[in-house]
Enzyme design. Structure first.
Site, PDB file in Angstrom:
ATOM      1  N   GLU A 195      47.498  31.519  37.257  1.00 27.71           N
ATOM      2  CA  GLU A 195      47.023  32.739  36.604  1.00 27.71           C
ATOM      3  C   GLU A 195      47.538  32.838  35.169  1.00 27.71           C
ATOM      4  O   GLU A 195      46.796  33.232  34.264  1.00 27.71           O
ATOM      5  CB  GLU A 195      47.436  33.968  37.422  1.00 27.71           C
ATOM      6  CG  GLU A 195      46.641  34.159  38.697  1.00 27.71           C
ATOM      7  CD  GLU A 195      47.083  33.242  39.834  1.00 27.71           C
ATOM      8  OE1 GLU A 195      46.344  33.131  40.831  1.00 27.71           O
ATOM      9  OE2 GLU A 195      48.178  32.632  39.719  1.00 27.71           O
TER      10      GLU A 195
ATOM     11  N   GLN B 175      41.072  35.427  40.935  1.00 30.62           N
ATOM     12  CA  GLN B 175      40.440  35.445  42.251  1.00 30.62           C
ATOM     13  C   GLN B 175      40.623  36.769  42.980  1.00 30.62           C
ATOM     14  O   GLN B 175      39.677  37.327  43.528  1.00 30.62           O
ATOM     15  CB  GLN B 175      40.980  34.284  43.089  1.00 30.62           C
ATOM     16  CG  GLN B 175      40.055  33.875  44.208  1.00 30.62           C
ATOM     17  CD  GLN B 175      40.450  32.519  44.762  1.00 30.62           C
ATOM     18  OE1 GLN B 175      41.419  32.408  45.496  1.00 30.62           O
ATOM     19  NE2 GLN B 175      39.701  31.498  44.401  1.00 30.62           N
ATOM     20  N   PHE B 176      41.849  37.292  42.992  1.00 28.42           N
ATOM     21  CA  PHE B 176      42.154  38.579  43.609  1.00 28.42           C
ATOM     22  C   PHE B 176      43.190  39.289  42.748  1.00 28.42           C
ATOM     23  O   PHE B 176      44.108  38.657  42.219  1.00 28.42           O
ATOM     24  CB  PHE B 176      42.722  38.407  45.021  1.00 28.42           C
ATOM     25  CG  PHE B 176      41.729  37.960  46.053  1.00 28.42           C
ATOM     26  CD1 PHE B 176      40.992  38.885  46.782  1.00 28.42           C
ATOM     27  CD2 PHE B 176      41.541  36.609  46.311  1.00 28.42           C
ATOM     28  CE1 PHE B 176      40.080  38.473  47.747  1.00 28.42           C
ATOM     29  CE2 PHE B 176      40.637  36.187  47.261  1.00 28.42           C
ATOM     30  CZ  PHE B 176      39.893  37.120  47.991  1.00 28.42           C
ATOM     31  N   ALA B 177      43.075  40.614  42.657  1.00 24.57           N
ATOM     32  CA  ALA B 177      44.051  41.394  41.888  1.00 24.57           C
ATOM     33  C   ALA B 177      45.472  41.164  42.378  1.00 24.57           C
ATOM     34  O   ALA B 177      46.424  41.175  41.586  1.00 24.57           O
ATOM     35  CB  ALA B 177      43.706  42.882  41.971  1.00 24.57           C
ATOM     36  N   ASP B 178      45.625  40.933  43.671  1.00 23.47           N
ATOM     37  CA  ASP B 178      46.956  40.749  44.255  1.00 23.47           C
ATOM     38  C   ASP B 178      47.692  39.546  43.666  1.00 23.47           C
ATOM     39  O   ASP B 178      48.927  39.482  43.744  1.00 23.47           O
ATOM     40  CB  ASP B 178      46.825  40.538  45.763  1.00 23.47           C
ATOM     41  CG  ASP B 178      45.972  41.600  46.422  1.00 23.47           C
ATOM     42  OD1 ASP B 178      46.510  42.440  47.147  1.00 23.47           O
ATOM     43  OD2 ASP B 178      44.739  41.586  46.201  1.00 23.47           O
TER      44      ASP B 178
ATOM     45  N   PRO C  19      51.469  36.617  38.079  1.00 23.63           N
ATOM     46  CA  PRO C  19      51.968  35.550  37.198  1.00 23.63           C
ATOM     47  C   PRO C  19      51.371  35.594  35.791  1.00 23.63           C
ATOM     48  O   PRO C  19      51.966  35.057  34.852  1.00 23.63           O
ATOM     49  CB  PRO C  19      51.550  34.265  37.938  1.00 23.63           C
ATOM     50  CG  PRO C  19      51.450  34.672  39.368  1.00 23.63           C
ATOM     51  CD  PRO C  19      50.913  36.071  39.337  1.00 23.63           C
TER      52      PRO C  19
ATOM     53  N   HIS D  54      45.048  40.866  49.638  1.00 24.24           N
ATOM     54  CA  HIS D  54      43.672  40.750  49.145  1.00 24.24           C
ATOM     55  C   HIS D  54      43.020  42.116  48.995  1.00 24.24           C
ATOM     56  O   HIS D  54      41.788  42.214  49.024  1.00 24.24           O
ATOM     57  CB  HIS D  54      42.831  39.873  50.085  1.00 24.24           C
ATOM     58  CG  HIS D  54      43.324  38.480  50.216  1.00 24.24           C
ATOM     59  ND1 HIS D  54      44.346  38.125  51.062  1.00 24.24           N
ATOM     60  CD2 HIS D  54      42.960  37.341  49.580  1.00 24.24           C
ATOM     61  CE1 HIS D  54      44.591  36.832  50.962  1.00 24.24           C
ATOM     62  NE2 HIS D  54      43.766  36.327  50.063  1.00 24.24           N
TER      63      HIS D  54
END
Length: 687
Positions: free
Chosen positions: A408, A430-433, A437, A477
């Protein structure tokens, strides 16, 4: 014996080295008069000058904070460096906002020097991105120079332990880009020795990256060093391959003026290290090979020291920055300032939000050759985890749409470097979670670039982040992360609730000259959340845009009821727009619903007017409520609208839990729902 052919470069190098050293000595003598921390290049001069002599006006340079001799070699003046040291109004790099030797420069006759922070090693990813941009422009014949440009990324040896530097080396080797990583190894990382920080030096470490060439040099003796550096630069230009150049140098002075050498180094060690001084090697050559006498050298030293002293003393009296301009250049001026295009073309069927975004991406890539799209799994095999990039790689090629490693920070850092050369990256997380990084690059580099470069380097970057709970996504997710993002100054944040807004905001975000995050609720992509069918809309026209910072009234209250004081307003965004609309049906004509659409900049004018108009307000978020963006907004609106309020501003959000549980029943119990909204409406309307 040294080759006499190098006499002229050595003659050129000598006054540069003396200027750098004289400045360092002047700063030390006047340390009580200089309120700002700084570092100098004492002991590093030979390699910095040798490298500086190779750079052309079409190259890209990412220096580090000890590179003042390198900057002088490029032709920057002592006056310019001193103005930055003293944070004067005339500082050409940042207008008094940034540290010494933190150069941001777009000037004819010089390499591009993008803004970068003091964060150790953080420039490495941006440098790789700039090299990728050079590679892209070369492939598309956008470079007409007779000599191939390259990127120089300068680092201290301490930076080599950083994870982001490792990501940069990996990406440089993977993409085979024209970049030189110059590692100036003085065996110190602040007060810690190299042996305390790492198990190997940079040269050994580089061997682990297949495709990354490496070279190790002694940085004390300028003459052999110059020839070796020339050869290295020529090879990178011709082969268009990355190189790590590991150069051993002495650290003759302090780590910085604030971390003094005598605090952590012995007198005997400091005495011994002075014999490695690169200036002594240059002087030896000038006496033996170029006919200079000791008296000649002494005269040059005295003349330069006197000149530098005069310059310093004169510049001490220059004007300080004017506080009236303190808030300039937080953002570059927006390009989209009003809604345009057709929101509801005739004879168009409804589309899901994810389809509108995909079509918008297709139109952007088709219209703008500078647009690049990359992220994890956006390529042709999958086309995005939510199918948000299906077929884009097949349509536009692997150099414009491509997969990245799971990095990220690498995704955002390289995108930053691309913007310095005129590309407009769109990046997919890909996902906010998993965004965390990337925060190092977002906060330290991207958000501050326009402001700290005094407007020279805005960052036209679009960051797409799927977010929100969508039924069983679980603790890694399902996150909503807007509250943390909205505290970062220098970025913009949009959060659409339907297909038409998603496409209009996507286009405006791409065209904005600033970093924009588009938060995309996963439950709205395919309207999989209950009662969110209204997220499907007619797809707007190709030229449809919505200005960032423009909210929308999506449900109006009855005017008669408003005049009788029997109404209220709900202010929210994302999936809760649909939940609020549904709850409002139980209170016909009594509830107005506003969709913020953009969180930064916020449409404060509409929000304030609505609260004053109704006197009763409910703010809703999907995030845990305590310390959230919505709670902050409530505090601000309470100050602005206190005398118009008939009741305290009501707040509704998720329960204050560390994560969203996997079990759907538990997830539903954590999040606000229609029944919760109805309860809050009833309570407010009773006032």
């Amino acid at each position: 014996m040294h080759d006499p052919i190098f006499a002229q470069p050595v003659i050129q190098a000598y006054p540069i080295a003396l200027k750098a050293r004289a400045l360092a000595n002047i700063y030390e003598r006047n340390k009580r008069r200089i309120p700002y921390v700084h570092a100098t290049s004492g002991g590093h001069e030979a390699i910095q000058i040798a490298v500086g002599m190779q750079l052309t006006t079409t190259d890209i340079l990412y220096p580090y904070y000890r590179d003042d001799a390198l900057l002088l070699t490029l032709g920057l003046t002592p006056q310019e460096l001193i103005r930055q040291l003293l944070a004067k109004a005339g500082d050409p790099f940042s207008g008094g906002r940034n540290y010494y030797a933190h150069t941001a420069l777009k000037r004819a006759g010089f390499p591009i020097i993008p803004h970068q922070s003091s964060g150790t090693g953080m420039q490495a990813l941006a440098a790789v991105g700039a090299a990728q941009a050079l590679q892209y422009k070369k492939k598309h014949k956008q470079h007409t120079e007779s000599i191939n440009p390259l990127v120089l990324c300068s680092l201290g040896d301490g930076a080599m332990t950083e994870g982001e530097v490792s990501e940069a080396l990996q990406l440089a080797a993977l993409h085979q880009v024209p970049i030189i990583f110059l590692v100036q190894d003085n065996e110190w990382g602040l007060s810690a020795r190299g042996s305390e920080q790492r198990s190997m030096d940079a040269y050994t470490y580089a061997a682990g990256f297949k495709g990354l060439n490496r070279l190790q040099l002694d940085g004390r003796d300028f003459v052999p060093l110059l020839k070796q550096v020339q050869t290295a630069f020529d090879e990178v230009r011709s082969k268009q391959q990355p190189l790590l150049l590991h150069v051993k140098v002495p650290l003759l002075a302090h780590h910085t003026s604030g971390v003094r050498k005598e605090w952590y180094r012995s007198e005997s060690e400091l005495d011994i290290i002075q014999t490695d001084d690169p200036i002594l090697y240059i002087e030896e050559y000038l006496q033996k090979q170029a006919g200079f006498s000791r008296l000649d050298l002494k005269s040059i030293q005295q003349e330069i020291t006197a000149a530098m002293t005069c310059i310093f003393e004169a510049l001490e009296q220059e004007a300080e920055p004017d506080p009236r301009f303190l808030t300039q250049h937080i953002y570059a001026p927006a390009t989209i300032i009003k809604e345009a295009g057709n929101r509801q073309p005739k004879d168009q069927s409804s589309v899901f939000m994810v389809e509108a975004l995909l079509n918008g991406m297709t139109e952007i890539l088709a219209q703008y050759p500078e647009a690049i799209y990359f992220g994890q799994d956006v390529g042709s095999r999958l086309g995005g985890v939510f199918r948000e990039s299906v077929d884009l790689q097949n349509k536009f090629g692997k150099d414009r749409v491509f997969n990245t490693p799971i990095q990220e920070a690498g995704i955002l850092g390289t995108a930053l470097g691309m913007t310095a050369l005129g590309l407009k990256p769109i990046v997919q997380i890909q996902f906010a979670d998993y965004f965390w990084p990337a925060m190092n690059q977002l906060i330290g580099e991207i958000a501050k670039s326009c402001y700290l470069s005094n407007g020279q380097f805005s960052v036209p970057m679009l960051i797409r982040i799927p977010c929100g709970a969508y039924g069983g996504g679980g603790p890694y997710h399902s996150a909503s992360i807007e509250s943390i993002l909205t505290t970062i100054k220098g970025i913009k944040i949009a959060y659409p609730s339907n297909a038409a807004d998603a496409k209009g905001l996507l286009k405006a975000a791409f065209l904005d000259p600033n970093p924009v995050i588009l938060l995309e609720h996963k439950g709205l992509y395919w309207s999989k959340l209950a009662h969110t069918q209204a997220a499907q809309t007619v797809e707007p026209s190709v030229d449809y845009v919505i200005p960032l910072g423009q909210a929308k009234i999506v449900l109006e209250a009855d005017q008669d009821l408003l005049e009788q004081g029997e109404t209220m307003v709900i202010i929210t965004y994302g999936a809760n727009v649909h939940h609020a609309n549904r709850a409002a049906r139980h209170f016909k004509g009594q509830v107005e619903v506003i969709d913020l659409r953009t969180l930064v900049p916020l449409d404060e004018q509409m929000v304030v007017k609505a609260i004053k108009r109704h006197g009763k307000c409910l703010l809703i978020t999907e995030e845990p409520l305590t310390n959230s963006f919505i709670e902050s907004l409530a505090g601000r609106m309470s100050q602005y609208c206190f005398q118009w309020l008939d009741a305290p501003i009501a707040l509704l959000g998720a329960k204050d839990l560390p994560a969203i549980p996997l079990n759907r029943t538990l997830e539903a119990a954590m999040l606000p729902n229609e029944a919760d909204i109805i309860q809050q409406i009833e309570r407010l309307l009773c006032h």
